[in-house]
Motif scaffolding. Structure first.
Motif, PDB file in Angstrom:
ATOM      1  N   VAL A  96      -4.411  -1.507  -5.755  1.00  0.00           N
ATOM      2  CA  VAL A  96      -5.654  -0.906  -5.254  1.00  0.00           C
ATOM      3  C   VAL A  96      -5.380   0.454  -4.610  1.00  0.00           C
ATOM      4  O   VAL A  96      -6.039   1.454  -4.927  1.00  0.00           O
ATOM      5  CB  VAL A  96      -6.349  -1.843  -4.249  1.00  0.00           C
ATOM      6  N   VAL A  97      -4.408   0.496  -3.709  1.00  0.00           N
ATOM      7  CA  VAL A  97      -4.110   1.760  -3.025  1.00  0.00           C
ATOM      8  C   VAL A  97      -3.408   2.730  -3.973  1.00  0.00           C
ATOM      9  O   VAL A  97      -3.669   3.938  -3.942  1.00  0.00           O
ATOM     10  CB  VAL A  97      -3.249   1.502  -1.772  1.00  0.00           C
ATOM     11  N   GLY A  98      -2.534   2.212  -4.818  1.00  0.00           N
ATOM     12  CA  GLY A  98      -1.825   3.083  -5.750  1.00  0.00           C
ATOM     13  C   GLY A  98      -2.737   3.724  -6.772  1.00  0.00           C
ATOM     14  O   GLY A  98      -2.403   4.769  -7.356  1.00  0.00           O
ATOM     15  N   LEU A  99      -3.905   3.122  -6.989  1.00  0.00           N
ATOM     16  CA  LEU A  99      -4.850   3.666  -7.957  1.00  0.00           C
ATOM     17  C   LEU A  99      -5.551   4.922  -7.421  1.00  0.00           C
ATOM     18  O   LEU A  99      -6.008   5.759  -8.205  1.00  0.00           O
ATOM     19  CB  LEU A  99      -5.893   2.600  -8.305  1.00  0.00           C
ATOM     20  N   ILE A 100      -5.615   5.064  -6.111  1.00  0.00           N
ATOM     21  CA  ILE A 100      -6.386   6.159  -5.506  1.00  0.00           C
ATOM     22  C   ILE A 100      -5.920   7.550  -5.953  1.00  0.00           C
ATOM     23  O   ILE A 100      -6.756   8.383  -6.343  1.00  0.00           O
ATOM     24  CB  ILE A 100      -6.370   6.022  -3.969  1.00  0.00           C
ATOM     25  N   PRO A 101      -4.624   7.870  -5.936  1.00  0.00           N
ATOM     26  CA  PRO A 101      -4.218   9.207  -6.394  1.00  0.00           C
ATOM     27  C   PRO A 101      -4.492   9.473  -7.876  1.00  0.00           C
ATOM     28  O   PRO A 101      -4.463  10.626  -8.317  1.00  0.00           O
ATOM     29  CB  PRO A 101      -2.698   9.234  -6.118  1.00  0.00           C
ATOM     30  N   LEU A 102      -4.751   8.410  -8.635  1.00  0.00           N
ATOM     31  CA  LEU A 102      -5.012   8.572 -10.070  1.00  0.00           C
ATOM     32  C   LEU A 102      -6.497   8.764 -10.386  1.00  0.00           C
ATOM     33  O   LEU A 102      -6.853   9.088 -11.521  1.00  0.00           O
ATOM     34  CB  LEU A 102      -4.503   7.351 -10.842  1.00  0.00           C
ATOM     35  N   LEU A 103      -7.353   8.550  -9.399  1.00  0.00           N
ATOM     36  CA  LEU A 103      -8.793   8.599  -9.655  1.00  0.00           C
ATOM     37  C   LEU A 103      -9.261   9.896 -10.316  1.00  0.00           C
ATOM     38  O   LEU A 103     -10.082   9.853 -11.240  1.00  0.00           O
ATOM     39  CB  LEU A 103      -9.563   8.371  -8.343  1.00  0.00           C
ATOM     40  N   PRO A 104      -8.790  11.080  -9.889  1.00  0.00           N
ATOM     41  CA  PRO A 104      -9.266  12.319 -10.529  1.00  0.00           C
ATOM     42  C   PRO A 104      -8.950  12.392 -12.020  1.00  0.00           C
ATOM     43  O   PRO A 104      -9.645  13.094 -12.768  1.00  0.00           O
ATOM     44  CB  PRO A 104      -8.523  13.421  -9.769  1.00  0.00           C
ATOM     45  N   PHE A 105      -7.943  11.639 -12.465  1.00  0.00           N
ATOM     46  CA  PHE A 105      -7.515  11.741 -13.857  1.00  0.00           C
ATOM     47  C   PHE A 105      -8.314  10.822 -14.783  1.00  0.00           C
ATOM     48  O   PHE A 105      -8.110  10.836 -15.995  1.00  0.00           O
ATOM     49  CB  PHE A 105      -6.015  11.435 -13.954  1.00  0.00           C
TER      50      PHE A 105
ATOM     51  N   ALA B 186       0.821  -1.210   0.000  1.00  0.00           N
ATOM     52  CA  ALA B 186       0.000   0.000   0.000  1.00  0.00           C
ATOM     53  C   ALA B 186       0.856   1.262   0.000  1.00  0.00           C
ATOM     54  O   ALA B 186       0.606   2.203  -0.766  1.00  0.00           O
ATOM     55  CB  ALA B 186      -0.933  -0.007   1.206  1.00  0.00           C
ATOM     56  N   ILE B 187       1.856   1.300   0.850  1.00  0.00           N
ATOM     57  CA  ILE B 187       2.722   2.485   0.917  1.00  0.00           C
ATOM     58  C   ILE B 187       3.450   2.704  -0.393  1.00  0.00           C
ATOM     59  O   ILE B 187       3.464   3.813  -0.955  1.00  0.00           O
ATOM     60  CB  ILE B 187       3.731   2.355   2.072  1.00  0.00           C
ATOM     61  N   ASP B 188       4.058   1.646  -0.925  1.00  0.00           N
ATOM     62  CA  ASP B 188       4.819   1.783  -2.171  1.00  0.00           C
ATOM     63  C   ASP B 188       3.911   2.139  -3.340  1.00  0.00           C
ATOM     64  O   ASP B 188       4.296   2.918  -4.225  1.00  0.00           O
ATOM     65  CB  ASP B 188       5.573   0.486  -2.471  1.00  0.00           C
ATOM     66  N   GLY B 189       2.714   1.558  -3.364  1.00  0.00           N
ATOM     67  CA  GLY B 189       1.792   1.856  -4.457  1.00  0.00           C
ATOM     68  C   GLY B 189       1.375   3.309  -4.479  1.00  0.00           C
ATOM     69  O   GLY B 189       1.379   3.969  -5.531  1.00  0.00           O
ATOM     70  N   CYS B 190       1.019   3.837  -3.319  1.00  0.00           N
ATOM     71  CA  CYS B 190       0.586   5.238  -3.255  1.00  0.00           C
ATOM     72  C   CYS B 190       1.737   6.190  -3.550  1.00  0.00           C
ATOM     73  O   CYS B 190       1.573   7.185  -4.264  1.00  0.00           O
ATOM     74  CB  CYS B 190      -0.011   5.522  -1.872  1.00  0.00           C
ATOM     75  N   ILE B 191       2.925   5.895  -2.998  1.00  0.00           N
ATOM     76  CA  ILE B 191       4.091   6.751  -3.248  1.00  0.00           C
ATOM     77  C   ILE B 191       4.432   6.747  -4.734  1.00  0.00           C
ATOM     78  O   ILE B 191       4.725   7.798  -5.327  1.00  0.00           O
ATOM     79  CB  ILE B 191       5.298   6.277  -2.421  1.00  0.00           C
ATOM     80  N   THR B 192       4.411   5.567  -5.358  1.00  0.00           N
ATOM     81  CA  THR B 192       4.776   5.455  -6.772  1.00  0.00           C
ATOM     82  C   THR B 192       3.878   6.316  -7.658  1.00  0.00           C
ATOM     83  O   THR B 192       4.359   7.110  -8.481  1.00  0.00           O
ATOM     84  CB  THR B 192       4.693   3.982  -7.227  1.00  0.00           C
TER      85      THR B 192
END
Length: 221
Positions: free
Chosen positions: A143-152, A8-14
């Motif tokens: 799953v977690v890394g996808l969250i910051p991309l949702l607005p796009f 989760a941490i690595d996904g969101c940071i990436t």
């Protein structure tokens, strides 16, 4: 649980680092979406494979250590018995209590070996599952890394607005993961939350600075 937290941490940071770097460089939102999804899947697979190999190596080491202890007990049982005595003597046991513990442990071959693995090698007695570790690392990463991309995923070219929403989502994710870490390891929830939040923010800040510097230096836009 550690596989979920790590992924989760690595996904969101990436992904948020990609968002920040692209925003600093002045790239259009579509570029962020393409780069973000591509990196999310590729890095997710890479993380899963790396974790699989790491857990597999850990399992092989544990199996080798178990075979070694089995051989030592078979060849030099008194030497291994003395090791058990020393282990529990160092824990403060002595006299009849110590001898009773030594007799109890060495009377059960499995318990004897497990005790040596735990106390001498510092190994967990829970058999690690490489496939499960790889799978949950990948799932958490994506799953977690996808969250910051949702607005796009929504139409529109207002990058500043999308970036603001992405930043808020990423900050919430970082803090939530920190809370989860604090709860699992029974530490201060607030400290763990802010610690993870600062970690993610620092990585995103570096990416933003690099994007801005390169844009100014080479006119990338």
């Amino acid at each position: 649980m550690s596989d979920l937290v790590l992924g989760a941490i690595d996904g969101c940071i990436t992904t948020f680092a990609i968002v920040s770097g692209a925003f600093g460089a002045g790239f259009p939102p579509l570029v962020v979406l393409v780069m973000g999804v591509a990196n999310l899947l590729a890095d997710g697979v890479s993380m899963a494979v790396s974790n699989y190999e790491a857990v597999s190596a850990q399992r092989r080491f544990a199996e080798h250590a178990r075979r070694t202890e089995e051989q030592h007990i078979r060849v030099v049982p008194e030497g291994e018995r003395e090791e058990i005595r020393q282990i529990f003597a160092n824990k403060g046991f002595s006299g009849e209590n110590l001898e009773h513990i030594v007799d109890t442990v060495t009377a059960d071959r499995t318990l004897w070996i497990d005790t040596m693995l735990s106390e001498e090698y510092g190994l967990s007695l829970v058999d690690p599952n490489p496939l499960a570790s790889a799978w949950w690392t990948f799932v958490a990463f994506v799953v977690v890394g996808l969250i910051p991309l949702l607005p796009f995923f929504y139409a529109g070219d207002n990058f500043a607005q999308k970036f603001t929403i992405s930043t808020a989502l990423a900050g919430l994710v970082f803090f939530s993961i920190g809370l989860l870490k604090g709860w699992v390891f029974q530490t201060s929830l607030v400290r763990a939350g802010f610690g993870t939040f600062l970690l993610g923010s620092g990585a995103a800040g570096i990416a933003f600075a690099v994007g801005t510097i390169l844009q100014q230096a080479f006119g990338v836009a």
